[in-house]
Design a protein around this motif. Sequence first.
Motif, mmCIF file in Angstrom:
data_model
loop_
_atom_site.group_PDB
_atom_site.id
_atom_site.type_symbol
_atom_site.label_atom_id
_atom_site.label_comp_id
_atom_site.label_asym_id
_atom_site.label_seq_id
_atom_site.Cartn_x
_atom_site.Cartn_y
_atom_site.Cartn_z
ATOM 1 N N LEU A 1 -13.017 -6.159 0.004
ATOM 2 C CA LEU A 1 -13.673 -5.401 -1.161
ATOM 3 C C LEU A 1 -14.407 -6.605 -2.082
ATOM 4 O O LEU A 1 -15.103 -6.334 -2.679
ATOM 5 C CB LEU A 1 -12.565 -4.502 -1.776
ATOM 6 N N PHE A 2 -13.519 -7.638 -2.376
ATOM 7 C CA PHE A 2 -14.144 -8.701 -3.435
ATOM 8 C C PHE A 2 -15.552 -9.175 -2.780
ATOM 9 O O PHE A 2 -16.472 -9.293 -3.386
ATOM 10 C CB PHE A 2 -13.132 -9.562 -3.534
ATOM 11 N N ARG B 1 -7.504 -0.334 -2.670
ATOM 12 C CA ARG B 1 -8.144 -1.573 -2.553
ATOM 13 C C ARG B 1 -8.157 -2.070 -1.299
ATOM 14 O O ARG B 1 -8.734 -3.453 -1.352
ATOM 15 C CB ARG B 1 -7.752 -2.670 -4.027
ATOM 16 N N VAL B 2 -7.443 -1.659 -0.356
ATOM 17 C CA VAL B 2 -7.176 -2.414 0.986
ATOM 18 C C VAL B 2 -7.868 -1.961 1.894
ATOM 19 O O VAL B 2 -8.138 -2.418 3.193
ATOM 20 C CB VAL B 2 -5.664 -2.495 1.017
ATOM 21 N N ASP C 1 -18.259 2.052 -1.221
ATOM 22 C CA ASP C 1 -17.886 0.932 -2.134
ATOM 23 C C ASP C 1 -19.041 -0.042 -2.124
ATOM 24 O O ASP C 1 -19.451 -0.512 -3.207
ATOM 25 C CB ASP C 1 -16.777 0.269 -1.644
ATOM 26 N N VAL D 1 -4.659 -8.204 -5.823
ATOM 27 C CA VAL D 1 -3.883 -7.525 -4.593
ATOM 28 C C VAL D 1 -3.902 -8.435 -3.682
ATOM 29 O O VAL D 1 -2.843 -8.507 -2.816
ATOM 30 C CB VAL D 1 -4.759 -6.191 -4.325
ATOM 31 N N GLU E 1 0.765 -1.200 0.137
ATOM 32 C CA GLU E 1 -0.075 -0.047 -0.132
ATOM 33 C C GLU E 1 0.932 1.222 -0.085
ATOM 34 O O GLU E 1 0.469 2.463 -0.756
ATOM 35 C CB GLU E 1 -1.118 0.039 1.088
ATOM 36 N N ASN F 1 -18.337 -6.612 -2.938
ATOM 37 C CA ASN F 1 -18.921 -6.552 -4.348
ATOM 38 C C ASN F 1 -19.881 -7.713 -4.694
ATOM 39 O O ASN F 1 -20.806 -7.716 -5.327
ATOM 40 C CB ASN F 1 -17.718 -6.461 -5.467
ATOM 41 N N ALA G 1 -8.205 -6.301 0.799
ATOM 42 C CA ALA G 1 -8.637 -6.370 -0.424
ATOM 43 C C ALA G 1 -9.801 -7.591 -0.709
ATOM 44 O O ALA G 1 -10.595 -7.604 -1.613
ATOM 45 C CB ALA G 1 -7.384 -6.862 -1.405
ATOM 46 N N PRO H 1 -8.939 -6.732 -7.000
ATOM 47 C CA PRO H 1 -8.844 -6.889 -5.680
ATOM 48 C C PRO H 1 -8.119 -8.261 -5.361
ATOM 49 O O PRO H 1 -7.410 -8.605 -4.331
ATOM 50 C CB PRO H 1 -10.216 -6.910 -5.043
ATOM 51 N N SER I 1 -15.495 -3.915 -9.052
ATOM 52 C CA SER I 1 -13.908 -4.396 -8.994
ATOM 53 C C SER I 1 -13.895 -5.741 -8.553
ATOM 54 O O SER I 1 -14.298 -6.099 -7.356
ATOM 55 C CB SER I 1 -13.332 -3.552 -8.041
ATOM 56 N N PRO J 1 -11.710 -0.863 2.041
ATOM 57 C CA PRO J 1 -12.978 -0.552 1.459
ATOM 58 C C PRO J 1 -13.704 0.099 2.572
ATOM 59 O O PRO J 1 -13.659 0.127 3.620
ATOM 60 C CB PRO J 1 -13.318 -1.936 1.252
#
Length: 290
Positions: free
Chosen positions: A155-156, A90-91, A97, A136, A81, A159, A152, A133, A129, A93
């Motif tokens: 974040l995945f 992306r680390v 988001d 990452v 990062e 989503n 990350a 992620p 995304s 979120p």
Amino acid sequence: MLLLLAGVIATAGVIGDSTATVIGAMIVAPLMTPILGIVLAIVLGDRGNLLRSIGLVLAGAGAVIALAWLMGHLVAVPVLEATNTQVSARVSPRLIDLVAALATGAVGAFALCRSAISDTLPGVAIAISLVPPLAVVGLTLESGATDQASGALLLFATNVAAILVSGIVVMAIHGVHTTGAAAVGLNRRNAVLVVAALIVVVALPLAATTKAVGQRTLDEQRVDQVAADWASADGWDVLSVTTQHDGVIAVKAVGEGSGPSPQVLRARLDAAGLGGVDVRVELIPEIRHE
């Protein structure tokens, strides 16, 4: 094959810190299709296709992470990062988001229900995304930064959960469950409850991150105000006030002479109610030659 190639493109884009390359990977990646397959299987009550779609998503995600981890061994410098904007984006979120992912998932479901607007899917792929992620996650795991990898991965998961929720709502509104013959063996209500629970689970850490980021921004602004007055008293200027990866706020100042006293800055910060904020001061002497 498309997913593996998209994983290579996304990982290379993250390593090279190239936004354009990462966007290209988003368009190529087909991971949105099995996620919408989960949505459709839940709405139709199709247990077989639900398990198949879940397997595709998990296997695809694992393959991209493993691929990125392997490619990380080819890089001499750790991809983290602090030195890479693609990673830093992306680390951590936040709730915003989740909001964006909900809207994007709704668009994807609309495109699946109505062929007339299916040309919006490339835009959906860019907005959501999924593969970056995962790239990452693999790279940061290889670099030993498990906290960044977990961010990350969150974040995945955010989503995916958002696509599932908004997709189920959109398809239910379109009456997809009334078309065709539903498969036997899947309780739609229980499946929907599981998805709803998933969105709550990911929302909790997102809320905590949002609060932490907001507090960090507020602390930076307040420190900047105090540091500007502190530096100007000795004829110095503050170049930047930023939060480092270790949570310490770094104040960089430039000017002529020995510079202002860091102890004075500490006292002013304490007086301003910032006693619990750790600050690192970097004084950069300025020498002019005529």
